[in-house]
Design an enzyme around this catalytic site. Structure first.
Site, PDB file in Angstrom:
ATOM      1  N   GLY A   1       0.840  -1.336   0.287  1.00 43.60           N
ATOM      2  CA  GLY A   1       0.201  -0.485   0.286  1.00 43.60           C
ATOM      3  C   GLY A   1       1.174   1.370  -0.184  1.00 43.60           C
ATOM      4  O   GLY A   1       2.500   1.839   0.676  1.00 43.60           O
TER       5      GLY A   1
ATOM      6  N   GLN B   1       3.931   9.861   0.672  1.00 44.43           N
ATOM      7  CA  GLN B   1       5.019   9.220   0.603  1.00 44.43           C
ATOM      8  C   GLN B   1       5.767   9.253  -0.600  1.00 44.43           C
ATOM      9  O   GLN B   1       6.763   9.152  -0.188  1.00 44.43           O
ATOM     10  CB  GLN B   1       4.549   7.954   1.237  1.00 44.43           C
TER      11      GLN B   1
ATOM     12  N   CYS C   1       5.367  -0.100   6.921  1.00 42.16           N
ATOM     13  CA  CYS C   1       5.298   1.088   5.901  1.00 42.16           C
ATOM     14  C   CYS C   1       6.513   1.723   5.534  1.00 42.16           C
ATOM     15  O   CYS C   1       7.814   1.261   6.450  1.00 42.16           O
ATOM     16  CB  CYS C   1       4.592   1.981   6.891  1.00 42.16           C
ATOM     17  N   LEU C   2       6.318   1.653   3.875  1.00 40.24           N
ATOM     18  CA  LEU C   2       7.266   1.829   3.169  1.00 40.24           C
ATOM     19  C   LEU C   2       8.347   3.160   3.643  1.00 40.24           C
ATOM     20  O   LEU C   2       9.271   3.275   3.639  1.00 40.24           O
ATOM     21  CB  LEU C   2       7.412   1.684   2.101  1.00 40.24           C
TER      22      LEU C   2
ATOM     23  N   GLU D   1      -3.188   3.527   5.286  1.00 40.84           N
ATOM     24  CA  GLU D   1      -3.354   4.395   4.606  1.00 40.84           C
ATOM     25  C   GLU D   1      -3.887   5.911   4.564  1.00 40.84           C
ATOM     26  O   GLU D   1      -3.593   6.615   4.108  1.00 40.84           O
ATOM     27  CB  GLU D   1      -3.744   4.241   3.107  1.00 40.84           C
TER      28      GLU D   1
ATOM     29  N   HIS E   1      -2.607   8.591   6.955  1.00 35.63           N
ATOM     30  CA  HIS E   1      -1.603   8.786   6.213  1.00 35.63           C
ATOM     31  C   HIS E   1      -1.461  10.364   5.999  1.00 35.63           C
ATOM     32  O   HIS E   1      -1.648  11.325   5.612  1.00 35.63           O
ATOM     33  CB  HIS E   1      -0.111   8.293   4.927  1.00 35.63           C
TER      34      HIS E   1
HETATM   35 CO    CO Z   1       2.521   3.719   5.719  1.00 37.52          CO
END
Ligand code: CO
Length: 175
Positions: A45, A50, A99-100, A142, A145
């Site tokens: 996701g 991001q 999380c990336l 998400e 975010h």
């Molecule tokens: Co994330």
């Protein structure tokens, strides 16, 4: 096109993302770039902040296991969610999240078990989706975010302190 991921504690991750009003080529390119970036970084996701774009746009693509044991995330399976709002939320569940923007960190986080949201697709069409499994977890992660929140902010005080210490050490070693 693969874009750079904004890494915690970059201040941009605290921004409240803005509602999308034009469902044009620029939005479609953003969505396509988000998919390329998510696949490149092996994520499931991604929210547009991001990659540094504060718009209420997120994508999710949960891998499907193929017969040969390989996971695949075909582009046509990507859930593209724009301007989401919760219309229902119930129950409680804990699930491990990553999380990336906080690579390599996995923590158990408490979320609602069941959710129902209303959103728009890439053409502006209104849609609804509900889930009580991992998709519900991913959607809540998400949407956070879009509101400037990162999952590690939901940790207990002690766990958060421990995370911040480890993260500082790790960042020092990779810079
Ligand atoms: Co994330």
């Amino acid at each position: 096109m693969v874009r750079d991921i904004v890494i915690y504690p970059d201040k941009r991750l605290k921004l409240i993302s803005k509602e999308v009003t034009s469902f044009d080529n620029e939005l479609h390119t953003l969505l396509d770039d988000m998919y390329d970036t998510m696949i490149n970084k092996k994520g499931v996701g991604l929210a547009s902040i991001q990659i540094g774009i504060p718009k209420r746009v997120l994508i999710i693509n949960l891998p499907i296991e193929k017969e040969n044991g390989k996971d695949e995330q075909p582009k046509e399976n990507t859930l593209e969610i724009i301007n989401p709002i919760f219309i229902e939320k119930s129950g409680v569940e804990r699930h491990q999240e990553g999380c990336l923007s906080v690579p390599g960190i996995y923590e158990d986080i408490e979320r609602a078990k069941y959710i129902k949201i209303e959103y728009q697709d890439r053409y502006g069409k209104k849609c609804k989706i509900e889930d009580d499994g991992f998709l519900a977890v991913a959607i809540q992660h998400e949407i956070d975010h879009l509101d400037g929140k990162v999952f590690i902010e939901k940790l207990s005080f002690i766990k958060r302190k421990k995370f911040e210490r480890e993260w500082k050490k790790r960042r020092k070693n990779t810079l």
